[in-house]
Motif scaffolding. Structure first.
Motif, PDB file in Angstrom:
ATOM      1  N   SER A   6       0.818  -1.194   0.000  1.00 35.17           N
ATOM      2  CA  SER A   6       0.000   0.000   0.000  1.00 35.17           C
ATOM      3  C   SER A   6       0.859   1.254   0.000  1.00 35.17           C
ATOM      4  CB  SER A   6      -0.927  -0.007   1.218  1.00 35.17           C
ATOM      5  OG  SER A   6      -1.732  -1.158   1.214  1.00 35.17           O
ATOM      6  N   ILE A   7       0.227   2.372  -0.165  1.00 38.92           N
ATOM      7  CA  ILE A   7       0.916   3.654  -0.242  1.00 38.92           C
ATOM      8  C   ILE A   7       0.495   4.505   0.957  1.00 38.92           C
ATOM      9  CG2 ILE A   7       1.104   5.792  -1.563  1.00 38.92           C
ATOM     10  CD1 ILE A   7       0.862   4.172  -4.069  1.00 38.92           C
ATOM     11  N   GLN A   8       1.457   5.192   1.545  1.00 40.22           N
ATOM     12  CA  GLN A   8       1.210   5.967   2.740  1.00 40.22           C
ATOM     13  C   GLN A   8       0.440   7.254   2.427  1.00 40.22           C
ATOM     14  OE1 GLN A   8       2.222   5.037   5.811  1.00 40.22           O
ATOM     15  NE2 GLN A   8       3.797   3.490   5.501  1.00 40.22           N
ATOM     16  N   ASN A   9       0.289   8.090   3.471  1.00 37.39           N
ATOM     17  CA  ASN A   9      -0.349   9.404   3.371  1.00 37.39           C
ATOM     18  C   ASN A   9      -1.848   9.292   3.100  1.00 37.39           C
ATOM     19  OD1 ASN A   9       2.211  10.615   3.649  1.00 37.39           O
ATOM     20  ND2 ASN A   9       2.572  10.377   1.441  1.00 37.39           N
ATOM     21  N   ALA A  15      -4.231   5.510   8.549  1.00 38.36           N
ATOM     22  CA  ALA A  15      -4.704   4.612   7.509  1.00 38.36           C
ATOM     23  C   ALA A  15      -3.786   4.655   6.302  1.00 38.36           C
ATOM     24  CB  ALA A  15      -6.134   4.976   7.101  1.00 38.36           C
ATOM     25  N   LEU A  16      -3.886   3.627   5.477  1.00 36.68           N
ATOM     26  CA  LEU A  16      -3.129   3.526   4.236  1.00 36.68           C
ATOM     27  C   LEU A  16      -4.109   3.494   3.077  1.00 36.68           C
ATOM     28  CD1 LEU A  16      -0.730   0.637   5.325  1.00 36.68           C
ATOM     29  CD2 LEU A  16      -0.235   3.088   5.398  1.00 36.68           C
ATOM     30  N   GLY A  48      -4.664  -6.028   3.784  1.00 40.49           N
ATOM     31  CA  GLY A  48      -3.851  -4.876   3.409  1.00 40.49           C
ATOM     32  C   GLY A  48      -4.335  -3.591   4.068  1.00 40.49           C
ATOM     33  N   SER A  49      -4.564  -2.569   3.273  1.00 39.94           N
ATOM     34  CA  SER A  49      -4.953  -1.262   3.811  1.00 39.94           C
ATOM     35  C   SER A  49      -6.305  -1.292   4.509  1.00 39.94           C
ATOM     36  CB  SER A  49      -4.990  -0.228   2.679  1.00 39.94           C
ATOM     37  OG  SER A  49      -6.050  -0.511   1.780  1.00 39.94           O
ATOM     38  N   GLY A  50      -7.164  -2.244   4.162  1.00 40.33           N
ATOM     39  CA  GLY A  50      -8.505  -2.313   4.740  1.00 40.33           C
ATOM     40  C   GLY A  50      -9.568  -1.636   3.912  1.00 40.33           C
ATOM     41  N   GLU A  73       1.139  -2.951  10.721  1.00 39.95           N
ATOM     42  CA  GLU A  73       0.859  -1.692  10.014  1.00 39.95           C
ATOM     43  C   GLU A  73      -0.469  -1.779   9.276  1.00 39.95           C
ATOM     44  OE1 GLU A  73       3.206   1.347   6.984  1.00 39.95           O
ATOM     45  OE2 GLU A  73       3.647  -0.790   6.948  1.00 39.95           O
ATOM     46  N   ALA A  74      -0.717  -2.923   8.634  1.00 43.83           N
ATOM     47  CA  ALA A  74      -1.983  -3.106   7.929  1.00 43.83           C
ATOM     48  C   ALA A  74      -3.147  -3.127   8.905  1.00 43.83           C
ATOM     49  CB  ALA A  74      -1.946  -4.396   7.109  1.00 43.83           C
TER      50      ALA A  74
END
Length: 211
Positions: A6-9, A15-16, A48-50, A73-74
């Protein structure tokens, strides 16, 4: 086992976001609407990010959606999305490594897993199929997979070939899986491929029934 891609911010805080989710949520949802039981209890592996869990729980209000991921983190990202949405049918994320011999006790009718088999070692796919056979209702439990696969009778799209090469460059244990190998292993666990749905961007939805 790392499955997060996933990508941050992202918003909300903690959240991702993943660009792929925005592209594939609607077509995946169309297949889920057609094949999930009306009041399905769903376990998602490698969430993953959810964002998939959030979107599907929001769209399928009669379902109970339980996300999971081995990555702290996920799981933090899933919890952040869940807290903001406040959906009563979206459960807290579980810590599940698909390749583990034991999973937490969950009462579900469906397991959904998107974009894991190629971004994880083969042991994760082996564990996913074994775990599905352990916890899904017998007969009739449903396993739904989404992602790109190699097929013996279908030419590999150039985009998938490039994606496969990039995955293997990142980790030699990763890469697009042979659909024949997945279905053969699934049969060992009494999971039978009942539907293959072509999806955008050379992906597939694969539906397996426990029998």
């Amino acid at each position: 086992m790392q499955t997060l891609d996933s990508i941050q911010n992202a918003a909300p805080e903690g959240a991702l976001t993943s660009p792929a989710v925005a592209r594939n949520t609607a077509p995946i949802l169309e297949v889920l609407r057609a094949h999930l039981p009306a009041r399905a209890r769903v376990l998602e592996i490698a969430s993953g990010s959810g964002e998939h869990a959030l979107a599907f729980a929001r769209a399928l209000r009669a379902t109970t959606w339980t996300p999971s991921d081995p990555s702290p983190e996920a799981r933090a990202s899933i919890a952040a999305w869940r807290a903001e949405a406040g959906l009563p049918n979206l459960e807290p994320p579980l810590e599940i490594d698909a390749s583990a011999e034991a999973w937490p006790e969950v009462d579900v009718q469906v397991i959904f897993c998107a974009n894991m088999t190629h971004i994880s070692p083969w042991a994760a796919t082996e564990g996913l199929l074994a775990g599905a056979a352990r916890i899904l209702p017998d007969p009739g439990g449903l396993l739904v997979l989404y992602g790109p696969y190699r097929e013996s009778d279908v030419p590999l799209a150039p985009s998938n070939a490039a994606f496969d090469a990039s995955l293997k460059a990142r980790d030699p244990a990763w890469g697009l899986r042979e659909l024949d190998a997945v279905t053969a292993l699934a049969k060992i666990h009494r999971l039978h491929l009942t539907r293959r749905v072509e999806m955008p961007a050379n992906n597939l939805m694969l539906l397996f029934r426990l029998a």
